[in-house]
Structure formats: C-alpha cells, structure tokens
Scaffold this motif. Structure first.
Motif, PDB file in Angstrom:
ATOM      1  N   LEU A 133      44.428  24.018  26.650  1.00 52.25           N
ATOM      2  CA  LEU A 133      45.437  24.837  25.982  1.00 52.25           C
ATOM      3  C   LEU A 133      44.830  26.147  25.494  1.00 52.25           C
ATOM      4  CD1 LEU A 133      48.351  25.027  24.894  1.00 52.25           C
ATOM      5  CD2 LEU A 133      47.524  23.940  22.794  1.00 52.25           C
ATOM      6  N   LEU A 136      44.078  28.489  28.505  1.00 47.77           N
ATOM      7  CA  LEU A 136      45.259  29.147  29.061  1.00 47.77           C
ATOM      8  C   LEU A 136      45.762  30.261  28.137  1.00 47.77           C
ATOM      9  CD1 LEU A 136      47.195  26.078  30.501  1.00 47.77           C
ATOM     10  CD2 LEU A 136      45.839  27.761  31.754  1.00 47.77           C
ATOM     11  N   ILE A 137      45.707  30.019  26.836  1.00 47.50           N
ATOM     12  CA  ILE A 137      46.127  31.054  25.893  1.00 47.50           C
ATOM     13  C   ILE A 137      45.194  32.261  25.984  1.00 47.50           C
ATOM     14  CG2 ILE A 137      46.366  31.593  23.445  1.00 47.50           C
ATOM     15  CD1 ILE A 137      47.335  28.751  22.992  1.00 47.50           C
ATOM     16  N   SER A 146      51.677  27.577  27.989  1.00 47.57           N
ATOM     17  CA  SER A 146      50.416  26.849  28.175  1.00 47.57           C
ATOM     18  C   SER A 146      50.623  25.353  27.991  1.00 47.57           C
ATOM     19  CB  SER A 146      49.372  27.374  27.196  1.00 47.57           C
ATOM     20  OG  SER A 146      49.133  28.755  27.382  1.00 47.57           O
TER      21      SER A 146
END
Length: 336
Positions: A133, A136-137, A146
């Motif tokens: 997570l 992806l952010i 995400s």
C-alpha cells in the motif's frame, strides 16, 4: 465662490512583504530533515532488532532444518531456492497487472521481497499489505486506488488457487476430505454469518458498497487492457505454481516418494487453510497443515517434518534478514 474639495487623509501603507519575510525560517528545513533522518534511522534499527529477535526465537527450527537438509540432494534444493526467488518476481508481475499505471520494475520487485519479509512479522498478511500500500501511494496512486489494487490482486490469487485445487483434486482422489465440524465450530460459523448479515443491514453497508464498487470498477478497467489482465492472472498463477514447485523440490531432495501433483495439491489446500488463522506468515498454522497433509498421504513423520523445515528454510528463514534489510533501505530512500 467654490470651496476647495476636501482631501481624504492619507493612510500610510505598509511596505510590501518581501520574499525573505514570507519564507520559513532558515533552520526549519534543516530541522525537518533531521527529524526525518531520525525517524528513518529508528525504523531501520527497529527492523534490525526485529530480524535478530525472530532469528533467535526460532533458532532451533533453523538449526534443525539445516541439519536435516545437509545430507539432502543439493541440486533439488537449488531448484527450490530458484522457485522461491521466482515468487517475488511473479508477485511483482501480479501487482503490476492490478493497476493501469506503469510501476518502476526494480523497485516493485524489491518491494515484493521486502513485503514477503514484513509478512512474517505481522499477522494475517498485514505486513505485506502495508508495504505494498505504501509503495503504490509513493508511486502516485491515491490511497483508495492503492487499496483497491491490493484487493484486486488478492482476489485473483484466491481464484487461481481455487481453480488449481479443482483441477488437481480429480488426479488425487481421497486426498481432500471435508472435515467434520464440531458443534462449537458450527455455532461459530452461524454467528459469523449472522454478524455479516447485521453489518450488511447497518450503516456500514453504504461504505462497503462504495468500496466494492471501486474494486469492481478497477477490475473492469484492468481487464479492458489485455496486457494488464495477462500480468495479473499470469503472475497469480506463477506465484502459486512456484510455491508448489519449491515444496516439490524439497520432497525430491529428501527422497520422499510422493507424486508432484499430490504435493502441489497439499500445498494449495494447506495454504488456503492456514490463511484462516491470523498468524505471521502462516507460522505454525501452515507448518501444521503441511505436515498433516504429508503424513495423511503416507509420508513418514520424520520425512514430513524435514520437508516442512526445508520449505520454510527456503521461503522464510534464509530470505528473512535480507528482506528486512531491503525494507529498511526502501524506507530510507523514500520508496515506501
């Protein structure tokens, strides 16, 4: 006779604010950098301490597994180690397939390596989920997107495992049996179903419905791009197949006479059952399920224990400390 026009009194104007007066204090940037460096150093030290703690806590397991595998076929163990390395690449491929945005390849593979290590520290996959997570952010995806990408990847992985189990079960008749549930377990299942029904009728349902709609929208968007869909399903299939191959290689290394299809079915069923127990990386739950499946297939207890230890050594204990080090480096370089 005309009177002179009255003049308004002049109000002194403040001098325009200069760039120097509007700028932050000179030492604020340095102070912020020092705080960030301290935080990153603290995270790195915490990861190192965690790695040492995990190694010391399970040192007998590592030592016992190494001793049992010392006389095993080194060629098959090399095959198993190669398959374990391939799982990180396949996980990166599946994660890329879950998003439309192109992700940096090397950092994506490194993040999957670090996520596999973090997954063995926190329970129920929270470590891997948090790492992916954050990654992806950092790559520019919004937090809801995400989280939706992680849900898409997890759904594809679960469906692939179910399909593989359904395909291998006819080739291994009698291996999978529906367990007899005691009354307490049946009551727990009914209570969980009732809780789900209550949640669906409560105020939480609109939020859940919104999140589900987002996930379904992302699934449709991914499958609208053939390359992303192929990466998602191909990576998910390769991830399950390579883990099965790692277990098969260890059984061949210790000369355990079990068919490869049967060993693969044991892994798929055991990993699915272990996912129901929130232990870090399935430690304990997956070990017990694998040992139970191998002994139920006719393997001696000592040989089954050696296979489980060898599989864990290749997929958990050997990559654990390097994975945590990579995790610390990714945090320090602001990739996470």
């Amino acid at each position: 006779m005309r009177l002179p026009a009255s003049r308004a009194p002049e109000v002194p104007q403040a001098p325009p604010a200069s760039a120097e007066s509007s700028a932050p204090p000179a030492g604020s940037g340095t102070l912020l950098g020092r705080r960030r460096a301290r935080w990153q150093t603290g995270v790195c030290l915490a990861l190192v301490v965690c790695a040492v703690y995990m190694a010391r806590r399970h040192w007998t397991t590592v030592e016992s597994g190494a001793g049992r595998l010392a006389v095993a076929d080194q060629g098959w163990l090399l095959v198993g180690a190669t398959a374990a390395i391939g799982t990180w690449v396949s996980a990166a491929l599946a994660q890329q397939g879950a998003v439309l945005q192109r992700l940096p390849g090397r950092r994506l593979v490194a993040a999957q390596f670090a996520a596999s290590a973090a997954n063995h520290v926190l329970p129920a996959g929270l470590g891997a989920g948090a790492v992916n997570l954050r990654f992806l952010i950092r790559c520019g995806l919004p937090a809801p997107r995400s989280a939706s990408a992680l849900a898409v990847k997890a759904t594809a992985g679960a469906l692939v495992r179910l399909v593989l189990i359904a395909a291998l079960a006819p080739a291994c008749p009698g291996l999978l049996r529906v367990p007899h549930l005691p009354p307490g377990a049946s009551a727990a299942v009914l209570a969980a179903a009732a809780l789900v029904a209550v949640l669906l009728n409560s105020r939480l349902w609109p939020r859940c419905r919104g999140a589900l709609a987002t996930v379904l929208g992302d699934i449709r968007a991914v499958h609208a791009c053939p390359a992303r869909a192929a990466a998602l399903w191909g990576g998910s299939l390769a991830f399950a197949a390579l883990h099965s191959l790692a277990l098969i290689a260890v059984t061949q290394a210790v000369e355990l006479p079990l068919p490869p299809a049967q060993v693969a079915l044991i892994y798929l069923a055991a990993s699915g059952a272990a996912a129901l127990l929130p232990t870090p990386g399935g430690l304990g739950s997956l070990d017990a399920a694998l040992a139970l499946g191998l002994t139920a297939s006719g393997a001696p207890t000592a040989a089954a224990a050696s296979v489980v230890l060898g599989y864990r050594l290749l997929t958990v204990w050997l990559p654990l400390v390097p994975g945590l080090v990579v995790l610390g480096l990714l945090v320090r370089r602001k990739a996470l």
